[in-house]
Design a protein around this motif. Structure first.
Motif, PDB file in Angstrom:
ATOM      1  N   UNK A 158       0.849  -1.198   0.000  1.00  0.00           N
ATOM      2  CA  UNK A 158       0.000   0.000   0.000  1.00  0.00           C
ATOM      3  C   UNK A 158       0.883   1.246   0.000  1.00  0.00           C
ATOM      4  N   UNK A 159       0.494   2.224  -0.805  1.00  0.00           N
ATOM      5  CA  UNK A 159       1.254   3.476  -0.867  1.00  0.00           C
ATOM      6  C   UNK A 159       0.583   4.547  -0.014  1.00  0.00           C
ATOM      7  N   UNK A 160       1.348   5.472   0.601  1.00  0.00           N
ATOM      8  CA  UNK A 160       0.708   6.575   1.346  1.00  0.00           C
ATOM      9  C   UNK A 160      -0.014   7.535   0.393  1.00  0.00           C
ATOM     10  N   UNK A 161      -0.969   8.289   0.960  1.00  0.00           N
ATOM     11  CA  UNK A 161      -1.792   9.199   0.140  1.00  0.00           C
ATOM     12  C   UNK A 161      -0.956  10.195  -0.651  1.00  0.00           C
ATOM     13  N   UNK A 176       2.464  10.491   6.236  1.00  0.00           N
ATOM     14  CA  UNK A 176       3.704   9.768   5.954  1.00  0.00           C
ATOM     15  C   UNK A 176       3.432   8.302   5.596  1.00  0.00           C
ATOM     16  N   UNK A 177       2.360   7.769   6.229  1.00  0.00           N
ATOM     17  CA  UNK A 177       2.091   6.344   6.081  1.00  0.00           C
ATOM     18  C   UNK A 177       2.553   5.548   7.281  1.00  0.00           C
ATOM     19  N   UNK A 178       2.876   6.222   8.381  1.00  0.00           N
ATOM     20  CA  UNK A 178       3.281   5.499   9.594  1.00  0.00           C
ATOM     21  C   UNK A 178       2.961   6.334  10.832  1.00  0.00           C
ATOM     22  N   UNK A 179       2.650   5.642  11.945  1.00  0.00           N
ATOM     23  CA  UNK A 179       2.396   6.351  13.205  1.00  0.00           C
ATOM     24  C   UNK A 179       3.694   6.885  13.785  1.00  0.00           C
ATOM     25  N   UNK A 180       4.744   6.073  13.661  1.00  0.00           N
ATOM     26  CA  UNK A 180       5.970   6.368  14.400  1.00  0.00           C
ATOM     27  C   UNK A 180       7.175   5.838  13.639  1.00  0.00           C
ATOM     28  N   UNK A 226      14.734  -3.427  -3.725  1.00  0.00           N
ATOM     29  CA  UNK A 226      13.446  -4.057  -3.401  1.00  0.00           C
ATOM     30  C   UNK A 226      12.877  -3.402  -2.145  1.00  0.00           C
ATOM     31  N   UNK A 227      11.773  -2.697  -2.284  1.00  0.00           N
ATOM     32  CA  UNK A 227      11.228  -1.981  -1.120  1.00  0.00           C
ATOM     33  C   UNK A 227      10.234  -2.861  -0.382  1.00  0.00           C
ATOM     34  N   UNK A 228      10.246  -2.767   0.946  1.00  0.00           N
ATOM     35  CA  UNK A 228       9.200  -3.439   1.722  1.00  0.00           C
ATOM     36  C   UNK A 228       8.260  -2.432   2.371  1.00  0.00           C
ATOM     37  N   UNK A 229       8.668  -1.130   2.423  1.00  0.00           N
ATOM     38  CA  UNK A 229       7.697  -0.119   2.860  1.00  0.00           C
ATOM     39  C   UNK A 229       8.033   1.211   2.202  1.00  0.00           C
ATOM     40  N   UNK A 230       7.002   2.012   1.976  1.00  0.00           N
ATOM     41  CA  UNK A 230       7.175   3.327   1.347  1.00  0.00           C
ATOM     42  C   UNK A 230       6.540   4.377   2.254  1.00  0.00           C
ATOM     43  N   UNK A 231       7.320   5.406   2.633  1.00  0.00           N
ATOM     44  CA  UNK A 231       6.789   6.514   3.428  1.00  0.00           C
ATOM     45  C   UNK A 231       6.877   7.791   2.595  1.00  0.00           C
ATOM     46  N   UNK A 232       5.849   8.651   2.722  1.00  0.00           N
ATOM     47  CA  UNK A 232       5.901   9.933   2.022  1.00  0.00           C
ATOM     48  C   UNK A 232       6.559  10.942   2.944  1.00  0.00           C
ATOM     49  N   UNK A 274       7.151  13.689  -5.673  1.00  0.00           N
ATOM     50  CA  UNK A 274       7.004  13.720  -4.218  1.00  0.00           C
ATOM     51  C   UNK A 274       8.279  13.176  -3.569  1.00  0.00           C
ATOM     52  N   UNK A 275       8.708  13.807  -2.473  1.00  0.00           N
ATOM     53  CA  UNK A 275       9.815  13.263  -1.693  1.00  0.00           C
ATOM     54  C   UNK A 275       9.319  12.048  -0.923  1.00  0.00           C
ATOM     55  N   UNK A 276      10.016  10.922  -1.049  1.00  0.00           N
ATOM     56  CA  UNK A 276       9.587   9.708  -0.327  1.00  0.00           C
ATOM     57  C   UNK A 276      10.802   9.014   0.285  1.00  0.00           C
ATOM     58  N   UNK A 277      10.513   8.105   1.207  1.00  0.00           N
ATOM     59  CA  UNK A 277      11.557   7.280   1.810  1.00  0.00           C
ATOM     60  C   UNK A 277      11.125   5.829   1.651  1.00  0.00           C
TER      61      UNK A 277
END
Lengths: 145, 248
Positions: free
Chosen positions: A91-94, B118-122, A115-121, A100-103
């Motif tokens: 799932x991608x963040x909104x 961000x997609x995360x709480x913490x 290979x990503x296991x999580x994506x944060x905006x 967009x800058x992402x991590x």
């Protein structure tokens, strides 16, 4: 020396020496305190294959490919000097979109595949109403994301 | 000079605090009414975040208060350790639960904002972790100030912790500059013009003023309670130790 003055100097000395000590500690652990690396760091620093890291950058325009059936997504993260190709399933963040800058957190395949296991905006520090943003864009003023 | 100094006398503070407190309380309520109206109704949504931006009007003032109150406590604790003004320690001790509350609220509202944005709480980035350390410093200060049987020992130990822990405040402030973090850098306290539009800056400032008013209001109330209970305690001791007088 009056006891008051003595206490003042003792406290000042304690604070200064503690600040120095902490400064050295933080400098020594500089690398560990970074939350993410940039794509150019992958070129300049020695990372092992399959090392788990976080990588931060901007989603390159026109690089996002969705494979809806397998819930897979491919995109490129860039810092304007080096591009890294990302594979992700989830799932991608909104706020995820082009420019967009992402991590991303995951495993390195090589210097430009990941290979990503999580994506944060990553949100930037600009706050404005939509009309203002439209007006700025109309004037050709680019908002750095 | 004599007048300014007389406010440092606990008795003097006690007689004037009630009047100040009432006015500051009224002002705070007005500021909250204006601030909350502007934050929730009278301000536009953000171009990226939409309505979620409204969390910022609580989150940012809370974080400012958390750091401001800690600095306040650290300065007062240093004054207490050096010059032994009892009032400095009473003020610091009374401010600490408020600081802990604001720190907790800023962490909570930050998590509520982080999940959708961000997609995360913490995450364990430098900013979030250093603010969590600030919360533990507050809790540690409160625990130590009650820890020893002798009140003076407890207050001295707690004051030392408060002064030492002050090193964390600049780390929080510049964590987003020194290291790469998930948390965004400052929008207002930067050298260039604030990166926040005026229609959002005004509600933010109104809320910040309301929070400051709330802090002074509750701080005065807590200090009054402390001073009155200290006085009662002293009177009780006096009564106990008074030699029994025969009345004819």
């Amino acid at each position: 020396m009056k006891p008051k003055t003595q206490r003042l100097w003792i406290i000042l000395f304690c604070i200064l020496s503690l600040a120095c000590a902490l400064g050295f500690i933080l400098r020594a652990f500089q690398e560990n305190l970074l939350f993410f690396y940039t794509p150019s760091d992958l070129l300049n620093k020695n990372f092992q294959e399959n090392q788990r890291i976080r990588l931060g950058g901007i989603v390159k325009p026109l690089s996002v490919k969705l494979h809806a059936k397998e819930h897979k997504i491919e995109f490129t993260v860039t810092d304007e000097t080096h591009d890294v190709h990302i594979n992700y399933k989830g799932i991608l963040p909104d706020l995820f979109r082009e420019r967009q800058g992402i991590i991303v957190e995951g495993y390195l395949i090589d210097k430009s595949h990941f290979n990503a296991i999580s994506v944060l905006a990553k949100h930037d520090e600009n706050y404005m109403p939509p009309q203002v943003e439209k007006a700025l864009r109309g004037k050709g003023l680019h908002i750095k994301i | 000079m004599i007048k300014a100094h007389s406010y440092l006398q606990p008795n003097h503070l006690l007689t004037h605090a009630t009047r100040w407190r009432l006015w500051i309380g009224r002002l705070t309520l007005c500021l909250f009414a204006i601030g909350l109206y502007l934050a929730f109704i009278g301000s536009p949504p953000d171009y990226q975040q939409g309505e979620t931006v409204r969390i910022m009007y609580v989150h940012v003032p809370c974080a400012w208060m958390a750091m401001g109150i800690y600095s306040f406590i650290a300065i007062l604790s240093a004054i207490f350790l050096i010059w032994k003004y009892p009032l400095a320690c009473i003020l610091a001790r009374s401010a600490a639960p408020l600081g802990a509350l604001f720190t907790f609220l800023s962490l909570l509202t930050g998590a509520l904002w982080g999940k959708p944005m961000w997609g995360t709480w913490w995450v364990w980035d430098a900013r979030l972790t250093s603010v969590l350390i600030l919360l533990f410093l507050y809790l540690g200060y409160l625990a130590i100030s009650e820890a020893f049987e002798d009140t003076q020992t407890s207050l001295n130990a707690a004051s030392v912790l408060a002064v030492v822990g002050f090193i964390n405040v600049p780390i929080i402030k510049w964590s987003v500059v020194w290291w790469t973090t998930l948390h965004q850098p400052a929008s207002i306290t930067r050298i260039a013009a604030p990166a926040i539009h005026i229609s959002m800056l005004i509600p933010l400032m109104a809320m910040a003023l309301a929070f400051i008013g709330y802090f002074i209001w509750v701080l005065l109330l807590r200090v009054q309670i402390q001073l009155i209970s200290a006085k009662t305690h002293a009177l009780q001791l006096k009564l106990i130790h008074q030699p029994f007088k025969k009345t004819t």
